[in-house]
Motif scaffolding. Structure first.
Motif, short mmCIF file in Angstrom:
data_model
loop_
_atom_site.label_atom_id
_atom_site.label_comp_id
_atom_site.label_asym_id
_atom_site.label_seq_id
_atom_site.Cartn_x
_atom_site.Cartn_y
_atom_site.Cartn_z
N SER A 232 22.27 10.43 51.66
CA SER A 232 21.88 11.77 51.22
C SER A 232 20.89 11.75 50.07
O SER A 232 20.25 12.77 49.77
CB SER A 232 23.13 12.57 50.81
N PHE A 233 20.72 10.61 49.40
CA PHE A 233 19.78 10.54 48.29
C PHE A 233 18.37 10.20 48.74
O PHE A 233 17.42 10.30 47.97
CB PHE A 233 20.26 9.52 47.25
N GLY A 234 18.22 9.77 49.99
CA GLY A 234 16.89 9.54 50.54
C GLY A 234 16.11 8.43 49.87
O GLY A 234 14.87 8.46 49.86
N GLN A 235 16.79 7.47 49.27
CA GLN A 235 16.10 6.34 48.64
C GLN A 235 17.04 5.15 48.58
O GLN A 235 18.25 5.28 48.80
CB GLN A 235 15.65 6.71 47.23
N SER A 236 16.47 4.01 48.31
CA SER A 236 17.27 2.80 48.16
C SER A 236 18.16 2.93 46.93
O SER A 236 17.73 3.43 45.89
CB SER A 236 16.36 1.58 48.02
N ILE A 237 19.40 2.50 47.06
CA ILE A 237 20.35 2.56 45.94
C ILE A 237 20.46 1.17 45.32
O ILE A 237 21.04 0.26 45.91
CB ILE A 237 21.73 3.04 46.41
N PRO A 238 19.90 0.96 44.13
CA PRO A 238 19.91 -0.38 43.53
C PRO A 238 21.32 -0.80 43.12
O PRO A 238 22.18 0.02 42.82
CB PRO A 238 19.01 -0.23 42.29
N THR A 239 21.52 -2.10 43.08
CA THR A 239 22.74 -2.65 42.51
C THR A 239 22.57 -2.79 41.00
O THR A 239 21.45 -2.74 40.47
CB THR A 239 23.06 -4.03 43.09
N PHE A 240 23.66 -3.00 40.30
CA PHE A 240 23.58 -3.21 38.85
C PHE A 240 22.76 -4.46 38.54
O PHE A 240 22.01 -4.50 37.56
CB PHE A 240 24.98 -3.35 38.25
N ALA A 241 22.91 -5.49 39.36
CA ALA A 241 22.15 -6.72 39.15
C ALA A 241 20.66 -6.48 39.31
O ALA A 241 19.83 -7.07 38.59
CB ALA A 241 22.62 -7.81 40.10
N GLU A 242 20.28 -5.60 40.23
CA GLU A 242 18.86 -5.28 40.43
C GLU A 242 18.30 -4.50 39.25
O GLU A 242 17.17 -4.74 38.80
CB GLU A 242 18.68 -4.52 41.74
N TYR A 243 19.07 -3.55 38.72
CA TYR A 243 18.65 -2.87 37.49
C TYR A 243 18.48 -3.90 36.37
O TYR A 243 17.50 -3.88 35.62
CB TYR A 243 19.69 -1.84 37.06
N GLY A 244 19.47 -4.77 36.24
CA GLY A 244 19.42 -5.76 35.17
C GLY A 244 18.22 -6.67 35.26
O GLY A 244 17.56 -6.96 34.26
N ALA A 245 17.91 -7.12 36.48
CA ALA A 245 16.77 -8.02 36.66
C ALA A 245 15.46 -7.32 36.30
O ALA A 245 14.58 -7.90 35.65
CB ALA A 245 16.73 -8.52 38.10
N ALA A 246 15.33 -6.06 36.71
CA ALA A 246 14.08 -5.32 36.46
C ALA A 246 13.86 -5.09 34.98
O ALA A 246 12.77 -5.34 34.44
CB ALA A 246 14.12 -3.99 37.20
N VAL A 247 14.89 -4.61 34.29
CA VAL A 247 14.76 -4.30 32.88
C VAL A 247 14.83 -5.58 32.03
O VAL A 247 14.05 -5.77 31.09
CB VAL A 247 15.85 -3.31 32.45
N GLY A 248 15.75 -6.46 32.38
CA GLY A 248 15.94 -7.68 31.60
C GLY A 248 14.73 -8.57 31.58
O GLY A 248 14.44 -9.23 30.57
#
Length: 409
Positions: A232-248
């Motif tokens: 229903s969100f119409g986009q890929s739902i990142p995992t916490f690890a993916e958020y961490g990798a991008a920002v970290g």
């Protein structure tokens, strides 16, 4: 969702309607978030957003798991202290802190300054209490092009911010510890990369000689969504690890050469991220009506008890004790408001007396329930680890609601 036998057991022991909190799920969410973020950059701290759901059992769990408290009122600050948080473990945020914010500042909490009036109040308090070390941060109005500009924070123009930082540092007993931002409507990886880049750039401007103690990127990550909700969100739902990798990766590029003890802490403020999928709301069906073009089932619930998300999209649900097939029903609440609709287009079995359990309602639900028409309902904690149930919030009474009012003699 829990298994059907657990809901039947809760109904038998405590009755419906009721909130149900899955504490094991909450602890698992916290572990996955902190591990996912810390894998890419250290130190990382989660500052749980009390306003999202300040149930004492939940905020106590956060403290026991090592998390910080992010509060926006004196009420929330008092709760954070009551459940055992030291002042240095609390971030006092929000646009309207008033005297409660100053009291927290003098108590030792870090006050995140939202506007120039607050900055002036902090300077006055520091001057009046030279014996205190006042911990502060600046909340920055960062626009990353999400299409939903925030109303919070100070203009993020570097030269302007440098003048504010200089005023804080000149006070002598004010510790300018960090910067914080709030970004609306941007939960994607790209959105988080953008906010990190802007905040890291501003950190270089405002802390040219040594790093800040922390950089707080605010909230707005997807949590672990039920499968029925993901599409229903119409986009890929990142995992916490993916958020961490991008920002970290970005934080590591700027501060990775420093020993961990000398790096700024990366802070985020999870609320919905941690708590949304850990709670359900169970309500009985009290009536089923066939109306021209608007068949509906009336539930002993409302949009206030089911939470903000129920007004945006249909929540995952489980129906118990139902046999009669139905088509295209709306689930409506007990209020006298036409817009009190909890679910649209239900097709499946349903009867008067059936129980409807809504999933993913932990965010902005019980904390936003007004004393409107019905008092609030109890909350039950379920722990899968030992298959136990316990009451963590009792039902509200009418006497408690009206005790605030002055009655004529």
């Amino acid at each position: 969702m829990l298994d059907e036998s657990t809901y039947r057991r809760i109904k038998k022991e405590y009755g419906f309607p009721a909130y149900i909190f899955d504490s094991d799920r909450f602890c698992e969410n916290y572990r996955l978030l902190t591990e996912g973020m810390s894998a890419a950059y250290a130190p990382y701290r989660a500052a749980y957003s009390y306003k999202t759901n300040y149930t004492p059992r939940i905020v106590s769990l956060v403290r026991s798991l090592g998390g910080m408290a992010e509060v926006v009122s004196g009420m929330e600050y008092a709760l954070a202290r009551r459940v055992g948080n030291a002042p240095e473990n609390i971030l006092f945020n929000g646009p309207c802190k008033g005297e409660d914010g100053i009291a927290a500042l003098l108590d030792g909490a870090c006050v995140i300054i939202d506007n120039e009036e607050e900055l002036a109040a902090v300077l006055r308090a520091a001057s009046a209490h030279p014996e205190c070390v006042c911990h502060t941060a600046l909340r920055l109005h960062v626009d990353i092009g999400s299409g939903k500009p925030s109303r919070f924070g100070l203009c993020a123009e570097p030269e302007y911010l440098k003048t504010l930082a200089a005023r804080l540092r000149a006070a002598g007993n004010i510790s300018f510890d960090g910067i914080q931002c709030h970004i609306s409507g941007s939960r994607s990886i790209a959105g988080w990369e953008s906010r990190a880049k802007v905040m890291l750039s501003l950190a270089r401007e405002l802390f040219p000689d040594s790093p800040p103690k922390f950089i707080d990127l605010g909230s707005g990550m997807f949590g672990r969504l039920p499968e029925e909700m993901r599409a229903s969100f119409g986009q890929s739902i990142p995992t916490f690890a993916e958020y961490g990798a991008a920002v970290g990766t970005l934080f590591r590029a700027q501060y990775g050469a420093l020993p961990v003890s000398e790096r700024p802490a990366l802070i985020t403020e999870p609320g919905t991220t941690l708590v949304a999928d850990t709670m359900q709301f169970a309500a009985p069906v009290t009536a089923i009506k066939a109306l021209p073009g608007n068949d509906c089932a009336v539930l002993d619930a409302s949009i206030h008890t089911a939470g903000v998300i129920s007004q945006m999209r249909n929540l995952p649900l489980l129906v118990l004790d139902a046999e009669t097939p139905r088509e295209n029903l709306s689930f409506t609440g007990y209020t006298c408001l036409e817009y009190d609709i909890l679910y649209r287009g239900y097709t499946g079995p349903l009867d008067v007396g059936s129980s409807v359990i809504f999933d993913n309602i932990g965010s902005y639900s019980n904390v936003l329930k007004p004393p409107f028409i019905h008092p609030d309902v109890p909350m039950i904690e379920y722990r899968k680890s030992d298959d136990s149930l316990r009451l963590i919030k009792r039902a509200q009474t009418a006497e408690e609601i009206f005790a605030q009012y002055v009655f004529e003699e």
